[in-house]
Write a protein that holds these residues in place. Structure first.
Motif, PDB file in Angstrom:
ATOM      1  N   VAL A   1       0.889  -1.176   0.000  1.00 12.31           N
ATOM      2  CA  VAL A   1       0.000   0.000   0.000  1.00 12.31           C
ATOM      3  C   VAL A   1       0.921   1.219   0.000  1.00 12.31           C
ATOM      4  O   VAL A   1       1.235   1.798   1.034  1.00 12.31           O
ATOM      5  N   SER A   2       1.395   1.569  -1.174  1.00 16.82           N
ATOM      6  CA  SER A   2       2.495   2.538  -1.263  1.00 16.82           C
ATOM      7  C   SER A   2       2.058   3.982  -1.408  1.00 16.82           C
ATOM      8  O   SER A   2       2.812   4.898  -1.067  1.00 16.82           O
ATOM      9  N   LEU A   3       0.839   4.231  -1.919  1.00 13.39           N
ATOM     10  CA  LEU A   3       0.360   5.596  -2.108  1.00 13.39           C
ATOM     11  C   LEU A   3      -0.163   6.122  -0.778  1.00 13.39           C
ATOM     12  O   LEU A   3      -1.231   5.712  -0.303  1.00 13.39           O
ATOM     13  N   LEU A   4       0.593   7.020  -0.169  1.00 13.84           N
ATOM     14  CA  LEU A   4       0.276   7.555   1.159  1.00 13.84           C
ATOM     15  C   LEU A   4      -0.135   9.003   0.992  1.00 13.84           C
ATOM     16  O   LEU A   4       0.653   9.843   0.563  1.00 13.84           O
ATOM     17  N   ASP A   5      -1.381   9.301   1.347  1.00 10.01           N
ATOM     18  CA  ASP A   5      -1.989  10.585   1.000  1.00 10.01           C
ATOM     19  C   ASP A   5      -2.207  11.471   2.224  1.00 10.01           C
ATOM     20  O   ASP A   5      -2.884  11.077   3.171  1.00 10.01           O
ATOM     21  N   THR A   6      -1.631  12.677   2.176  1.00 10.72           N
ATOM     22  CA  THR A   6      -1.801  13.638   3.254  1.00 10.72           C
ATOM     23  C   THR A   6      -2.045  15.022   2.644  1.00 10.72           C
ATOM     24  O   THR A   6      -2.333  15.137   1.457  1.00 10.72           O
ATOM     25  N   ALA A   7      -1.946  16.070   3.452  1.00 15.77           N
ATOM     26  CA  ALA A   7      -2.115  17.438   2.958  1.00 15.77           C
ATOM     27  C   ALA A   7      -1.444  18.397   3.927  1.00 15.77           C
ATOM     28  O   ALA A   7      -1.259  18.086   5.112  1.00 15.77           O
ATOM     29  N   ASP A   8      -1.115  19.582   3.418  1.00 11.02           N
ATOM     30  CA  ASP A   8      -0.397  20.533   4.274  1.00 11.02           C
ATOM     31  C   ASP A   8      -1.243  21.037   5.431  1.00 11.02           C
ATOM     32  O   ASP A   8      -0.693  21.464   6.457  1.00 11.02           O
ATOM     33  N   VAL A   9      -2.577  20.987   5.315  1.00 16.96           N
ATOM     34  CA  VAL A   9      -3.426  21.505   6.390  1.00 16.96           C
ATOM     35  C   VAL A   9      -3.856  20.438   7.391  1.00 16.96           C
ATOM     36  O   VAL A   9      -4.482  20.761   8.402  1.00 16.96           O
ATOM     37  N   TYR A  10      -3.542  19.165   7.148  1.00 16.19           N
ATOM     38  CA  TYR A  10      -3.922  18.145   8.111  1.00 16.19           C
ATOM     39  C   TYR A  10      -3.118  18.358   9.399  1.00 16.19           C
ATOM     40  O   TYR A  10      -1.895  18.228   9.416  1.00 16.19           O
ATOM     41  N   GLY A  11      -3.834  18.679  10.455  1.00 18.00           N
ATOM     42  CA  GLY A  11      -3.143  18.981  11.702  1.00 18.00           C
ATOM     43  C   GLY A  11      -2.266  20.212  11.600  1.00 18.00           C
ATOM     44  O   GLY A  11      -1.319  20.368  12.368  1.00 18.00           O
ATOM     45  N   HIS A  12      -2.595  21.117  10.654  1.00 17.11           N
ATOM     46  CA  HIS A  12      -1.788  22.327  10.426  1.00 17.11           C
ATOM     47  C   HIS A  12      -0.313  21.974  10.210  1.00 17.11           C
ATOM     48  O   HIS A  12       0.577  22.621  10.756  1.00 17.11           O
ATOM     49  N   GLY A  13      -0.083  20.966   9.405  1.00 22.17           N
ATOM     50  CA  GLY A  13       1.284  20.543   9.087  1.00 22.17           C
ATOM     51  C   GLY A  13       1.737  19.304   9.823  1.00 22.17           C
ATOM     52  O   GLY A  13       2.701  18.642   9.392  1.00 22.17           O
ATOM     53  N   ALA A  14       1.062  18.957  10.902  1.00 25.48           N
ATOM     54  CA  ALA A  14       1.474  17.795  11.693  1.00 25.48           C
ATOM     55  C   ALA A  14       1.348  16.497  10.908  1.00 25.48           C
ATOM     56  O   ALA A  14       2.136  15.561  11.100  1.00 25.48           O
ATOM     57  N   GLY A  15       0.362  16.429  10.001  1.00 27.63           N
ATOM     58  CA  GLY A  15       0.190  15.219   9.208  1.00 27.63           C
ATOM     59  C   GLY A  15       1.378  14.947   8.308  1.00 27.63           C
ATOM     60  O   GLY A  15       1.832  13.804   8.189  1.00 27.63           O
ATOM     61  N   GLU A  16       1.894  15.985   7.652  1.00 24.37           N
ATOM     62  CA  GLU A  16       3.071  15.814   6.810  1.00 24.37           C
ATOM     63  C   GLU A  16       4.287  15.441   7.649  1.00 24.37           C
ATOM     64  O   GLU A  16       5.084  14.574   7.247  1.00 24.37           O
ATOM     65  N   GLU A  17       4.455  16.082   8.782  1.00 25.84           N
ATOM     66  CA  GLU A  17       5.601  15.777   9.633  1.00 25.84           C
ATOM     67  C   GLU A  17       5.568  14.318  10.095  1.00 25.84           C
ATOM     68  O   GLU A  17       6.598  13.626  10.094  1.00 25.84           O
ATOM     69  N   LEU A  18       4.395  13.845  10.494  1.00 22.57           N
ATOM     70  CA  LEU A  18       4.250  12.457  10.929  1.00 22.57           C
ATOM     71  C   LEU A  18       4.592  11.502   9.790  1.00 22.57           C
ATOM     72  O   LEU A  18       5.344  10.532   9.973  1.00 22.57           O
ATOM     73  N   LEU A  19       4.054  11.762   8.614  1.00 25.00           N
ATOM     74  CA  LEU A  19       4.323  10.889   7.473  1.00 25.00           C
ATOM     75  C   LEU A  19       5.806  10.872   7.134  1.00 25.00           C
ATOM     76  O   LEU A  19       6.385   9.808   6.873  1.00 25.00           O
ATOM     77  N   GLY A  20       6.434  12.033   7.161  1.00 21.51           N
ATOM     78  CA  GLY A  20       7.865  12.101   6.879  1.00 21.51           C
ATOM     79  C   GLY A  20       8.687  11.280   7.850  1.00 21.51           C
ATOM     80  O   GLY A  20       9.614  10.555   7.448  1.00 21.51           O
ATOM     81  N   ARG A  21       8.359  11.362   9.142  1.00 23.99           N
ATOM     82  CA  ARG A  21       9.086  10.565  10.146  1.00 23.99           C
ATOM     83  C   ARG A  21       8.848   9.078   9.926  1.00 23.99           C
ATOM     84  O   ARG A  21       9.763   8.261  10.074  1.00 23.99           O
TER      85      ARG A  21
END
Length: 332
Positions: free
Chosen positions: A50-70
């Motif tokens: 399941v390789s397509l991981l979908d987030t957005a810059d406003v999810y959690g005001h940026g926290a979603g991208e940070e979590l995915l990156g980690r």
């Protein structure tokens, strides 16, 4: 439990698992979040293909991208990172407007790259079309990011047929992300055919009707505090939900006959819409991830597909899929 890696699909030049993972709930909107379980779920997603991981810059005001990156830092080559920009969201709520101007495109990309901790974004979407900015300006700026190597493929969300044609005249559009499920079928008449004419893949978000089609939601009162289905979605308002519940019950009964879960049956129906369709059901836990992933392997007969559509007729759904403010930014 799924043990075999998912079959693959193409989104532009990208090869992705036939089903992706929506990461909104890992950041906010669906009640309390748990980063450790989210990271375990993301790791399991990669194990399954399941390789397509979908987030957005406003999810959690940026926290979603940070979590995915980690979460994918040590497995970057296995992940196809998709993120979105365009929503202006200064505080709580779903946002106060849309920006698609070139300056915002560039600034948003740089900010997402920093939060994700990557040197390129595999798939960058405009979350909604900016009614004040020509789509040609937005797509032109996105194409520049592709030329610079910061983005591999570009996509639009909830764009209408005319906008897709104008956008594709500027640069290749790899994918359209729009709501599509058994109880949200508006795009089938005009938008899906245009996507196929232009070679644009389709990524359905909310393919389980935000949990409704899985049978998990019987009353808005049973949802956790902070869950936006309690206040932001008309289909979950008490009167509408009560009238919609027979649809979930009918789907559940059919799924039981086929020895499937309702979620698997609803997702399998979407997979049968075409090889250019890559649903992204969201979940915060590994159990639902594995259950959902199994749907990518299911083969339904024409009679079974007809029975699914009979169980959940599109015209029988009560309530709009978004509130009035949000629907104003959706092109039909």
């Amino acid at each position: 439990m799924t043990l075999t890696r998912l079959p693959t699909r193409k989104i532009g030049s990208l090869t992705v698992g036939a089903q992706g993972l929506g990461c909104l709930g890992m950041a906010e909107f669906y009640g309390p979040t748990d980063e450790q379980e989210a990271r375990r779920t993301l790791a399991r997603a990669l194990d399954l293909g399941v390789s397509l991981l979908d987030t957005a810059d406003v999810y959690g005001h940026g926290a979603g991208e940070e979590l995915l990156g980690r979460a994918v830092a040590g497995r970057r080559d296995e992940a196809v990172i998709a993120t979105k920009f365009g929503v202006v969201r200064p505080g709580p709520g779903v946002g106060s407007g849309i920006r698609g101007d070139a300056a915002h495109v560039r600034a948003s990309c740089e900010a997402s790259l920093r939060r994700l901790g990557v040197d390129h974004i595999d798939l960058l979407y405009l979350t909604r079309v900016d009614p004040q900015v020509g789509i040609e300006e937005t797509v032109g700026a996105l194409a520049e990011l592709v030329a610079q190597g910061k983005v591999r493929e570009i996509g639009l969300c909830e764009a209408g047929a005319a906008t897709l044609r104008r956008a594709a005249a500027v640069a290749p559009i790899a994918v359209l992300q729009s709501e599509w499920s058994l109880w949200s079928r508006d795009l089938e008449r005009e938008i899906v055919p245009v996507c196929r004419e232009l070679g644009i893949a389709i990524v359905p978000y909310a393919p389980l009707g935000r949990g409704f089609l899985s049978g998990a939601v019987r009353s808005a009162d049973g949802l956790e505090e902070g869950d936006f289905r309690r206040f932001g979605l008309p289909r979950f308002a008490p009167d509408n939900l009560a009238r919609n519940l027979p649809l979930a019950d009918a789907l559940g009964a059919l799924a039981a006959e086929l020895r499937l879960t309702p979620a698997q049956l609803a997702l399998a129906w979407l997979h049968h819409r075409g090889a250019d369709v890559v649903p992204i059901p969201g979940t915060r836990g590994r159990g639902h991830l594995e259950e959902n992933a199994d749907a990518a392997f299911l083969v339904l007969s024409p009679a079974e597909l007809a029975a699914v559509e009979e169980a959940v007729p599109a015209e029988a759904v009560h309530g709009a899929r978004w509130n009035e403010q949000s629907m104003a930014y959706i092109e039909s």
